[in-house]
Motif scaffolding. Structure first.
Motif, PDB file in Angstrom:
ATOM      1  N   HIS A 430      -2.930   0.103   5.514  1.00  0.00           N
ATOM      2  CA  HIS A 430      -2.276  -1.179   5.224  1.00  0.00           C
ATOM      3  C   HIS A 430      -2.253  -1.456   3.716  1.00  0.00           C
ATOM      4  O   HIS A 430      -1.251  -1.924   3.190  1.00  0.00           O
ATOM      5  CB  HIS A 430      -2.960  -2.316   5.992  1.00  0.00           C
ATOM      6  CG  HIS A 430      -2.609  -2.318   7.444  1.00  0.00           C
ATOM      7  ND1 HIS A 430      -2.561  -3.460   8.208  1.00  0.00           N
ATOM      8  CD2 HIS A 430      -2.253  -1.322   8.267  1.00  0.00           C
ATOM      9  CE1 HIS A 430      -2.206  -3.146   9.451  1.00  0.00           C
ATOM     10  NE2 HIS A 430      -2.025  -1.853   9.508  1.00  0.00           N
ATOM     11  N   ASP A 431      -3.352  -1.126   3.025  1.00  0.00           N
ATOM     12  CA  ASP A 431      -3.381  -1.342   1.573  1.00  0.00           C
ATOM     13  C   ASP A 431      -2.317  -0.507   0.871  1.00  0.00           C
ATOM     14  O   ASP A 431      -1.668  -0.964  -0.076  1.00  0.00           O
ATOM     15  CB  ASP A 431      -4.753  -0.968   0.994  1.00  0.00           C
ATOM     16  CG  ASP A 431      -5.794  -2.030   1.314  1.00  0.00           C
ATOM     17  OD1 ASP A 431      -5.395  -3.111   1.818  1.00  0.00           O
ATOM     18  OD2 ASP A 431      -6.988  -1.781   1.074  1.00  0.00           O
ATOM     19  N   GLU A 432      -2.184   0.729   1.329  1.00  0.00           N
ATOM     20  CA  GLU A 432      -1.196   1.612   0.705  1.00  0.00           C
ATOM     21  C   GLU A 432       0.232   1.145   1.018  1.00  0.00           C
ATOM     22  O   GLU A 432       1.130   1.261   0.185  1.00  0.00           O
ATOM     23  CB  GLU A 432      -1.426   3.058   1.166  1.00  0.00           C
ATOM     24  CG  GLU A 432      -2.709   3.640   0.573  1.00  0.00           C
ATOM     25  CD  GLU A 432      -3.284   4.820   1.358  1.00  0.00           C
ATOM     26  OE1 GLU A 432      -4.202   5.477   0.826  1.00  0.00           O
ATOM     27  OE2 GLU A 432      -2.848   5.087   2.492  1.00  0.00           O
ATOM     28  N   ILE A 433       0.415   0.590   2.221  1.00  0.00           N
ATOM     29  CA  ILE A 433       1.728   0.019   2.559  1.00  0.00           C
ATOM     30  C   ILE A 433       2.019  -1.184   1.656  1.00  0.00           C
ATOM     31  O   ILE A 433       3.128  -1.339   1.143  1.00  0.00           O
ATOM     32  CB  ILE A 433       1.808  -0.369   4.057  1.00  0.00           C
ATOM     33  CG1 ILE A 433       1.813   0.907   4.910  1.00  0.00           C
ATOM     34  CG2 ILE A 433       3.042  -1.228   4.349  1.00  0.00           C
ATOM     35  CD1 ILE A 433       1.705   0.671   6.398  1.00  0.00           C
ATOM     36  N   ASP A 434       0.998  -2.017   1.440  1.00  0.00           N
ATOM     37  CA  ASP A 434       1.171  -3.150   0.514  1.00  0.00           C
ATOM     38  C   ASP A 434       1.636  -2.650  -0.854  1.00  0.00           C
ATOM     39  O   ASP A 434       2.542  -3.227  -1.464  1.00  0.00           O
ATOM     40  CB  ASP A 434      -0.152  -3.914   0.326  1.00  0.00           C
ATOM     41  CG  ASP A 434      -0.550  -4.688   1.577  1.00  0.00           C
ATOM     42  OD1 ASP A 434       0.316  -4.878   2.459  1.00  0.00           O
ATOM     43  OD2 ASP A 434      -1.731  -5.086   1.675  1.00  0.00           O
ATOM     44  N   GLU A 435       0.989  -1.583  -1.315  1.00  0.00           N
ATOM     45  CA  GLU A 435       1.340  -1.027  -2.631  1.00  0.00           C
ATOM     46  C   GLU A 435       2.785  -0.520  -2.632  1.00  0.00           C
ATOM     47  O   GLU A 435       3.544  -0.753  -3.581  1.00  0.00           O
ATOM     48  CB  GLU A 435       0.375   0.116  -2.988  1.00  0.00           C
ATOM     49  CG  GLU A 435       0.650   0.724  -4.344  1.00  0.00           C
ATOM     50  CD  GLU A 435      -0.187   1.980  -4.613  1.00  0.00           C
ATOM     51  OE1 GLU A 435      -1.223   2.200  -3.954  1.00  0.00           O
ATOM     52  OE2 GLU A 435       0.241   2.763  -5.493  1.00  0.00           O
ATOM     53  N   LEU A 436       3.159   0.140  -1.533  1.00  0.00           N
ATOM     54  CA  LEU A 436       4.528   0.669  -1.433  1.00  0.00           C
ATOM     55  C   LEU A 436       5.556  -0.466  -1.530  1.00  0.00           C
ATOM     56  O   LEU A 436       6.530  -0.399  -2.291  1.00  0.00           O
ATOM     57  CB  LEU A 436       4.689   1.429  -0.110  1.00  0.00           C
ATOM     58  CG  LEU A 436       6.001   2.164   0.137  1.00  0.00           C
ATOM     59  CD1 LEU A 436       5.777   3.321   1.100  1.00  0.00           C
ATOM     60  CD2 LEU A 436       7.124   1.303   0.671  1.00  0.00           C
TER      61      LEU A 436
END
Ligand SMILES: *Cc1c(COP(=O)(O)O)cnc(C)c1O
Length: 454
Positions: A430-436
């Motif tokens: 989820h954190d990496e999706i936020d970054e994306l």
């Protein structure tokens, strides 16, 4: 291997390396970006810059980079038996085991697989097998395969002919007896119809074309459950059931090209089952090995397998590396990880919905005409005017402008004309999706600013 610095690498690359789908002169002017390592969902280039990989390589690194288990699977297999073939009544354990593993995760009508090294080879195999099948059925004149405009089925002669990319047809010509009908691309081609009506009408073009050609000549229909390279084009819900009805009515083979949709991208093992498609043949590749080694295949349903096996003698077809032992060992381990770590369930229930919710919010950006997606697969339409859907002129290369901003801000997003698309590793957190999403929005802002739109 020799260690070169970035400039040396770019120079040698420009001098000696012809890249796929690339304008070589433009490439040499800009210099290539050299990717040197990867871990999880991140890449690093030769200057040490870290980049979030929104494309899973080329739609393939489903379990993410840096998985030691796959390295070990390849290493162990290469030590034990680095190569042997599957021709002439021989085989080896990895090919045997992978065939069983694939049958276990495939829809019930699939009990056989033919191994290839790529998705293109899988589609070449399909064309030869389909025509061979009808010949064994006593109908050798059934040779026509119907595909769609803007489809992508690979880059060999058969693959590019099946595909519906005009720029590819123009170079090298196209195979005989391949026809194309229109695609279920509602945003661009739906006109005043609602999606359901448009889906039905677009599917019905198959029936019209079958009648025009004559049923005695038509062998099969091929489609990607969701078109990938064409721009993540998600068909209306009415589309596939109507295609299925028509294929059943006329008894033609239905081929679902699962090269991208397969192996979890849409929250199930295959895109077919997401849409209720009952395919006779399924080309597979990409996510099969998460790209760690090249391998593809053609899943062969019972209807075709029974004829090929029972009525046929030799199927005069195969590749030196069909079912390469190291590639099979890696694919087996990749599928084990997808299963044991419940990665596909996660795409269906957690990461997929989370990504799609945030992605949909991009629709409030002034440049975005539509944000669509399914599972870990999504696209946005860049438009000049949201209300009228007025497009930017092609010459402007708005997609490329946005893509370059992404590149320079640590995100890989791909441009297809005026569409931006993502197909990230399925293991993205989820954190990496936020970054994306954050980076995608930043790059949309930069693009809008450059074009003077706000
Ligand atoms: C990538 C792709 C192919 C071709 O696979 P290669 O391994 O590049 O030959 C075929 N079909 C679809 C749907 C693809 O996305």
């Amino acid at each position: 291997m020799t260690t070169y610095n970035t400039q040396q690498l770019q120079e040698i690359d420009g001098l000696h390396h012809i890249h796929p789908f690339t304008d070589h002169k433009a490439l040499m002017e800009k210099g290539t970006r050299v990717i040197t390592k990867a871990d999880g969902v991140y890449l690093w280039d030769s200057d040490g810059d870290k980049i979030l990989d929104g494309m899973a390589g080329l739609w393939c690194v489903n379990i993410g980079y840096g998985r030691q288990e796959l390295v070990d699977a390849a290493t162990n297999q290469m030590r034990e038996l680095p190569y042997y073939n599957n021709f002439f009544q021989t085989t080896h354990p990895p090919a045997i085991e992978l065939s069983k593993v694939l049958v276990d995760i495939s829809p019930p009508q699939f009990n056989h697989v033919f191994f290839t090294n790529s998705g293109s080879e899988a589609n070449d195999t399909m064309v030869r097998m389909v025509r061979h099948f009808w010949s064994l059925e006593g109908k050798p004149e059934k040779t026509v395969i119907i595909s769609r405009e803007n489809a992508y089925h690979g880059s060999t002669v058969a693959g590019s002919s099946l595909g519906g990319m005009k720029g590819m047809h123009a170079q090298g010509g196209i195979l005989h007896d391949i026809e194309h009908i229109s695609q279920p691309y509602w945003y661009k081609e739906g006109g005043n119809m609602d999606p359901e009506e448009f889906g039905l009408k677009t599917a019905q073009a198959l029936e019209t074309r079958i009648k025009e050609i004559g049923i005695d000549r038509v062998a099969a229909f091929i489609g990607e459950p969701v078109q990938g390279a064409g721009g993540v084009i998600i068909p209306p819900a009415t589309y596939w059931p109507e295609i299925q009805r028509i294929c059943n009515k006329y008894g033609i083979l239905l081929i679902a090209d699962e090269v991208i949709c397969g192996f979890g991208r849409m929250g199930e093992w295959f895109g077919s089952t997401v849409f209720g498609i009952e395919a006779d043949l399924m080309p597979i590749a990409k996510g099969l090995s998460s790209g760690y080694l090249p391998i593809g295949g053609l899943m062969v349903g019972d209807r075709v397998a029974e004829t090929i096996i029972n009525k046929g003698s030799d199927f005069n077809h195969g590749f030196t590396y069909s079912g390469h032992p190291a590639a099979c060992a890696v694919a087996i381990e990749n599928i084990r990880i997808l299963k044991d770590e419940k990665i596909i369930e996660n795409v269906a229930n957690k990461t997929g919905p989370y990504l799609q919710k945030l992605w949909k919010d991009l629709e409030n950006h002034p440049l975005v005409g539509e944000a669509r997606g399914m599972g870990m697969f999504a696209a946005i339409e860049l438009v000049k005017n949201k209300d009228t859907q007025e497009a930017f002129p092609d010459e402007l290369g708005v997609g490329t402008i946005c893509r370059d901003f992404c590149f320079n801000n640590g995100l890989i997003m791909r441009a297809v004309g005026n569409k931006m698309i993502i197909s990230p590793p399925l293991v993205m957190s989820h954190d990496e999706i936020d970054e994306l999403i954050e980076k995608a929005r930043l790059c949309l802002d930069l693009t809008a600013e450059k074009l003077g739109i706000n």
